[in-house]
Design a protein around this motif. Structure first.
Motif, PDB file in Angstrom:
ATOM      1  N   ILE A  76       0.840  -1.127   0.252  1.00  0.00           N
ATOM      2  CA  ILE A  76      -0.184   0.157   0.004  1.00  0.00           C
ATOM      3  C   ILE A  76       0.671   1.497   0.024  1.00  0.00           C
ATOM      4  O   ILE A  76       0.378   2.104  -0.538  1.00  0.00           O
ATOM      5  CB  ILE A  76      -1.155  -0.196   1.013  1.00  0.00           C
ATOM      6  N   GLN A  77       2.132   1.326   0.824  1.00  0.00           N
ATOM      7  CA  GLN A  77       2.463   2.567   0.988  1.00  0.00           C
ATOM      8  C   GLN A  77       3.897   2.875  -0.335  1.00  0.00           C
ATOM      9  O   GLN A  77       3.210   3.640  -0.603  1.00  0.00           O
ATOM     10  CB  GLN A  77       3.954   1.949   2.533  1.00  0.00           C
ATOM     11  N   ASN A  78       3.930   2.151  -0.749  1.00  0.00           N
ATOM     12  CA  ASN A  78       4.666   1.896  -2.271  1.00  0.00           C
ATOM     13  C   ASN A  78       3.829   2.322  -3.199  1.00  0.00           C
ATOM     14  O   ASN A  78       4.636   3.134  -4.857  1.00  0.00           O
ATOM     15  CB  ASN A  78       6.213   0.992  -2.301  1.00  0.00           C
ATOM     16  N   ASN A  79       2.959   1.756  -3.589  1.00  0.00           N
ATOM     17  CA  ASN A  79       1.958   2.014  -4.350  1.00  0.00           C
ATOM     18  C   ASN A  79       0.796   2.279  -5.159  1.00  0.00           C
ATOM     19  O   ASN A  79       0.353   2.618  -6.101  1.00  0.00           O
ATOM     20  CB  ASN A  79       1.534  -0.088  -5.124  1.00  0.00           C
ATOM     21  N   TYR A  80      -0.482   2.884  -4.026  1.00  0.00           N
ATOM     22  CA  TYR A  80      -0.834   3.579  -4.673  1.00  0.00           C
ATOM     23  C   TYR A  80      -1.008   4.969  -3.200  1.00  0.00           C
ATOM     24  O   TYR A  80      -1.542   6.342  -3.572  1.00  0.00           O
ATOM     25  CB  TYR A  80      -2.115   2.823  -2.689  1.00  0.00           C
ATOM     26  N   PHE A  81       0.102   5.807  -2.844  1.00  0.00           N
ATOM     27  CA  PHE A  81       0.262   6.610  -1.947  1.00  0.00           C
ATOM     28  C   PHE A  81       0.718   7.180  -2.596  1.00  0.00           C
ATOM     29  O   PHE A  81       2.084   6.471  -2.541  1.00  0.00           O
ATOM     30  CB  PHE A  81       0.599   6.621   0.037  1.00  0.00           C
ATOM     31  N   ILE A  82       0.796   8.364  -2.785  1.00  0.00           N
ATOM     32  CA  ILE A  82       1.372   9.640  -3.214  1.00  0.00           C
ATOM     33  C   ILE A  82       1.711  10.721  -2.689  1.00  0.00           C
ATOM     34  O   ILE A  82       1.500  11.130  -2.057  1.00  0.00           O
ATOM     35  CB  ILE A  82       0.843  10.115  -4.469  1.00  0.00           C
ATOM     36  N   ASN A  83       3.461  10.231  -2.667  1.00  0.00           N
ATOM     37  CA  ASN A  83       4.345  10.930  -2.179  1.00  0.00           C
ATOM     38  C   ASN A  83       4.343  13.150  -2.100  1.00  0.00           C
ATOM     39  O   ASN A  83       5.822  12.896  -3.285  1.00  0.00           O
ATOM     40  CB  ASN A  83       5.598  11.176  -1.403  1.00  0.00           C
ATOM     41  N   GLN A  84       3.566  13.717  -2.694  1.00  0.00           N
ATOM     42  CA  GLN A  84       3.284  14.944  -3.052  1.00  0.00           C
ATOM     43  C   GLN A  84       2.739  16.103  -2.542  1.00  0.00           C
ATOM     44  O   GLN A  84       2.267  15.855  -1.722  1.00  0.00           O
ATOM     45  CB  GLN A  84       2.436  15.146  -4.686  1.00  0.00           C
ATOM     46  N   ASN A  85       3.680  16.866  -2.098  1.00  0.00           N
ATOM     47  CA  ASN A  85       3.667  17.880  -1.632  1.00  0.00           C
ATOM     48  C   ASN A  85       2.414  19.092  -2.043  1.00  0.00           C
ATOM     49  O   ASN A  85       2.384  20.578  -2.909  1.00  0.00           O
ATOM     50  CB  ASN A  85       4.323  18.658  -1.030  1.00  0.00           C
ATOM     51  N   SER A  86       1.626  19.100  -2.080  1.00  0.00           N
ATOM     52  CA  SER A  86       0.311  19.972  -2.618  1.00  0.00           C
ATOM     53  C   SER A  86      -1.611  19.241  -2.133  1.00  0.00           C
ATOM     54  O   SER A  86      -0.954  18.059  -1.615  1.00  0.00           O
ATOM     55  CB  SER A  86       0.309  19.338  -3.773  1.00  0.00           C
ATOM     56  N   PHE A  87      -1.814  20.403  -1.912  1.00  0.00           N
ATOM     57  CA  PHE A  87      -3.137  19.874  -1.613  1.00  0.00           C
ATOM     58  C   PHE A  87      -4.055  18.798  -2.092  1.00  0.00           C
ATOM     59  O   PHE A  87      -5.334  18.504  -1.673  1.00  0.00           O
ATOM     60  CB  PHE A  87      -4.705  21.072  -1.619  1.00  0.00           C
ATOM     61  N   LEU A  88      -4.081  17.958  -3.434  1.00  0.00           N
ATOM     62  CA  LEU A  88      -5.269  17.725  -3.968  1.00  0.00           C
ATOM     63  C   LEU A  88      -4.334  16.117  -4.146  1.00  0.00           C
ATOM     64  O   LEU A  88      -4.810  15.065  -3.638  1.00  0.00           O
ATOM     65  CB  LEU A  88      -4.578  17.949  -6.085  1.00  0.00           C
ATOM     66  N   PHE A  89      -3.053  16.238  -3.596  1.00  0.00           N
ATOM     67  CA  PHE A  89      -2.384  15.159  -3.510  1.00  0.00           C
ATOM     68  C   PHE A  89      -2.852  14.710  -2.046  1.00  0.00           C
ATOM     69  O   PHE A  89      -3.180  13.226  -1.900  1.00  0.00           O
ATOM     70  CB  PHE A  89      -0.558  14.788  -3.577  1.00  0.00           C
ATOM     71  N   ASP A  90      -2.622  15.096  -1.324  1.00  0.00           N
ATOM     72  CA  ASP A  90      -3.286  15.006   0.165  1.00  0.00           C
ATOM     73  C   ASP A  90      -4.345  14.458   0.272  1.00  0.00           C
ATOM     74  O   ASP A  90      -5.201  13.792   0.889  1.00  0.00           O
ATOM     75  CB  ASP A  90      -2.495  15.924   1.151  1.00  0.00           C
ATOM     76  N   ILE A  91      -5.801  14.888  -0.465  1.00  0.00           N
ATOM     77  CA  ILE A  91      -6.899  14.793  -1.081  1.00  0.00           C
ATOM     78  C   ILE A  91      -6.915  13.484  -1.165  1.00  0.00           C
ATOM     79  O   ILE A  91      -7.777  12.254  -0.807  1.00  0.00           O
ATOM     80  CB  ILE A  91      -8.303  15.753  -1.605  1.00  0.00           C
ATOM     81  N   PHE A  92      -6.182  13.276  -2.322  1.00  0.00           N
ATOM     82  CA  PHE A  92      -6.297  11.626  -2.848  1.00  0.00           C
ATOM     83  C   PHE A  92      -5.768  10.633  -1.886  1.00  0.00           C
ATOM     84  O   PHE A  92      -6.337   9.618  -1.634  1.00  0.00           O
ATOM     85  CB  PHE A  92      -5.613  11.656  -4.050  1.00  0.00           C
ATOM     86  N   ASN A  93      -4.489  10.962  -1.041  1.00  0.00           N
ATOM     87  CA  ASN A  93      -4.323  10.290  -0.644  1.00  0.00           C
ATOM     88  C   ASN A  93      -5.078   9.756   0.842  1.00  0.00           C
ATOM     89  O   ASN A  93      -5.110   8.784   1.473  1.00  0.00           O
ATOM     90  CB  ASN A  93      -2.251  10.223   0.508  1.00  0.00           C
ATOM     91  N   LEU A  94      -6.055   9.956   1.726  1.00  0.00           N
ATOM     92  CA  LEU A  94      -6.861   9.895   2.219  1.00  0.00           C
ATOM     93  C   LEU A  94      -7.892   9.644   1.513  1.00  0.00           C
ATOM     94  O   LEU A  94      -8.522   8.356   2.565  1.00  0.00           O
ATOM     95  CB  LEU A  94      -7.477  12.146   2.311  1.00  0.00           C
ATOM     96  N   LEU A  95      -8.217   9.565  -0.222  1.00  0.00           N
ATOM     97  CA  LEU A  95      -9.800   8.404  -0.060  1.00  0.00           C
ATOM     98  C   LEU A  95      -8.803   6.976   0.025  1.00  0.00           C
ATOM     99  O   LEU A  95      -9.008   6.357   0.038  1.00  0.00           O
ATOM    100  CB  LEU A  95      -9.658   9.360  -1.917  1.00  0.00           C
ATOM    101  N   ILE A  96      -7.291   7.248  -0.961  1.00  0.00           N
ATOM    102  CA  ILE A  96      -6.815   6.057  -0.571  1.00  0.00           C
ATOM    103  C   ILE A  96      -6.738   5.630   1.076  1.00  0.00           C
ATOM    104  O   ILE A  96      -7.324   3.829   0.984  1.00  0.00           O
ATOM    105  CB  ILE A  96      -5.373   5.884  -1.183  1.00  0.00           C
ATOM    106  N   PHE A  97      -6.688   6.475   2.203  1.00  0.00           N
ATOM    107  CA  PHE A  97      -6.420   6.060   3.293  1.00  0.00           C
ATOM    108  C   PHE A  97      -7.787   5.191   3.478  1.00  0.00           C
ATOM    109  O   PHE A  97      -8.212   4.002   4.353  1.00  0.00           O
ATOM    110  CB  PHE A  97      -6.109   6.835   4.077  1.00  0.00           C
ATOM    111  N   LEU A  98      -9.004   5.684   3.076  1.00  0.00           N
ATOM    112  CA  LEU A  98     -10.237   5.557   4.173  1.00  0.00           C
ATOM    113  C   LEU A  98     -10.567   4.264   3.224  1.00  0.00           C
ATOM    114  O   LEU A  98     -11.784   3.171   3.593  1.00  0.00           O
ATOM    115  CB  LEU A  98     -11.669   6.448   3.049  1.00  0.00           C
TER     116      LEU A  98
END
Length: 211
Positions: free
Chosen positions: A36-58
């Motif tokens: 999950i950490q390496n393939n689905y979360f995106i390490n980018q410093n932006s609001f859109l990427f944070d929202i995307f990561n939150l949705l993946i987490f949920l």
């Protein structure tokens, strides 16, 4: 999670308390999953990427807690979960790690007493624990292909629970209340013995594992 399951078996805890600890277990599984950490979360410093990561987490929170509860829902007749998980964990032991073989031995020993007519019941302490183990194996697979393999092998029990929940939600029923809408329950009501229903699911999963 197993301790909470034991307490629930003894004192009948609120579904909210049970689900809270399932969420905590899910967070632990997500944080320990390289897949999950390496393939689905995106390490980018932006609001859109944070929202995307939150949705993946949920999504993974919902997925893992669903797997835990699906296995709990399917533990309704003698031998069905102990038998199917003996096959599932054996498959995973040879594909991923032989460290899982002691759990296979435990399941075989338990199945001897859980087969109909059973002398021992699994309860939430066993079914939710095995559900968490299954979710952990899926999310800690070497790649997404192997994760899908495990899901497909488990499809006889996961799909039974999944489609039952969908049908009950569409009909406005409380999915946490006891019922007899699962396929395995309908087969028993139709006259199948608990042994034959358990054998049907074990055979189906065994064929998928061999394939």
């Amino acid at each position: 999670l197993a301790v909470i399951g034991l307490i629930d078996d003894l004192f009948n805890l609120s579904p909210k308390i049970r689900y809270f600890f399932q969420i905590l277990t899910s967070i632990f599984i997500i944080n320990s999953s390289e897949l999950i950490q390496n393939n689905y979360f995106i390490n980018q410093n932006s609001f859109l990427f944070d929202i995307f990561n939150l949705l993946i987490f949920l999504f993974f929170i919902i997925f893992i807690t669903a797997v835990i509860n699906f296995i709990n829902f399917m533990d309704g007749i003698d031998g069905i979960i102990a038998g199917t998980f003996t096959v599932i964990i054996t498959y995973c032991a040879f594909i991923f790690s032989t460290d899982l073989l002691p759990l296979v031995a435990i399941l075989i020993g338990f199945l001897m007493y859980n087969w109909h007519p059973s002398k021992v019941f699994m309860g939430d302490v066993g079914s939710t624990y095995l559900g968490a183990v299954l979710a952990g194996l899926i999310t800690r697979a070497n790649n997404s292909y192997e994760a899908i393999e495990i899901i497909l092998i488990c499809s006889p029990i996961l799909s039974d629970a999944f489609f039952c929940v969908i049908r009950r939600l569409l009909s406005g029923q409380n999915i946490f209340k006891p019922h007899k809408k699962h396929l395995y329950q309908r087969l028993c009501l139709a006259g199948w013995s608990q042994q034959n229903v358990a054998i049907l699911y074990i055979t189906g999963i065994s064929i998928l594992a061999l394939l």
